[in-house]
Design a protein around this motif. Structure first.
Motif, PDB file in Angstrom:
ATOM      1  N   ASN A 147      -6.450   1.395  -6.041  1.00 45.65           N
ATOM      2  CA  ASN A 147      -5.355   1.249  -5.087  1.00 45.65           C
ATOM      3  C   ASN A 147      -4.069   0.822  -5.774  1.00 45.65           C
ATOM      4  O   ASN A 147      -2.993   1.310  -5.428  1.00 45.65           O
ATOM      5  CB  ASN A 147      -5.734   0.252  -3.995  1.00 45.65           C
ATOM      6  CG  ASN A 147      -6.813   0.792  -3.093  1.00 45.65           C
ATOM      7  OD1 ASN A 147      -6.954   1.997  -2.934  1.00 45.65           O
ATOM      8  ND2 ASN A 147      -7.579  -0.105  -2.512  1.00 45.65           N
ATOM      9  N   SER A 207      -8.546   7.214  -0.633  1.00 50.67           N
ATOM     10  CA  SER A 207      -9.621   6.440  -0.019  1.00 50.67           C
ATOM     11  C   SER A 207     -10.866   6.566  -0.885  1.00 50.67           C
ATOM     12  O   SER A 207     -11.063   7.559  -1.582  1.00 50.67           O
ATOM     13  CB  SER A 207      -9.907   6.920   1.403  1.00 50.67           C
ATOM     14  OG  SER A 207     -10.404   8.237   1.374  1.00 50.67           O
ATOM     15  N   LYS A 223      -0.647   3.070  -5.885  1.00 52.69           N
ATOM     16  CA  LYS A 223       0.640   2.582  -5.382  1.00 52.69           C
ATOM     17  C   LYS A 223       1.736   2.701  -6.432  1.00 52.69           C
ATOM     18  O   LYS A 223       2.891   2.946  -6.104  1.00 52.69           O
ATOM     19  CB  LYS A 223       0.510   1.126  -4.937  1.00 52.69           C
ATOM     20  CG  LYS A 223      -0.235   0.962  -3.650  1.00 52.69           C
ATOM     21  CD  LYS A 223      -0.338  -0.500  -3.263  1.00 52.69           C
ATOM     22  CE  LYS A 223      -1.150  -0.656  -2.003  1.00 52.69           C
ATOM     23  NZ  LYS A 223      -1.304  -2.072  -1.620  1.00 52.69           N
TER      24      LYS A 223
END
Length: 58
Positions: free
Chosen positions: A2, A16, A6
Motif C-alpha cells: 500500500n 487490493s 501510494k
C-alpha cells in the motif's frame, strides 16, 4: 504494498490484496496484537511474581 502504491500510482489507480497475500496481511495483524498483549501481561505480572519469590527465599 500500500505504501509503495501510494508513492508511485496516481489516485486513479487502486490496489487490493487477494488470496494468500490477503490472508498473510490479516494474520500478521493478529499476530502483532497477540504479541503486544503478551508483553503487557508479562510486564504486568512479572514484578508481582518476583516480589513473591523474593519473600519466599528470604
Amino acid at each position: 504494498m500500500n505504501r509503495i502504491a501510494k508513492e508511485t500510482l496516481d489516485e486513479t489507480f487502486s490496489t487490493s490484496l487477494s488470496g494468500a497475500s490477503r490472508d498473510f496481511a490479516e494474520s500478521a495483524s493478529n499476530i502483532m496484537f497477540a504479541f503486544i498483549f503478551a508483553l503487557l501481561l508479562i510486564y504486568r505480572y512479572l514484578p508481582h511474581n518476583l516480589k513473591v519469590l523474593k519473600t519466599r527465599l528470604l
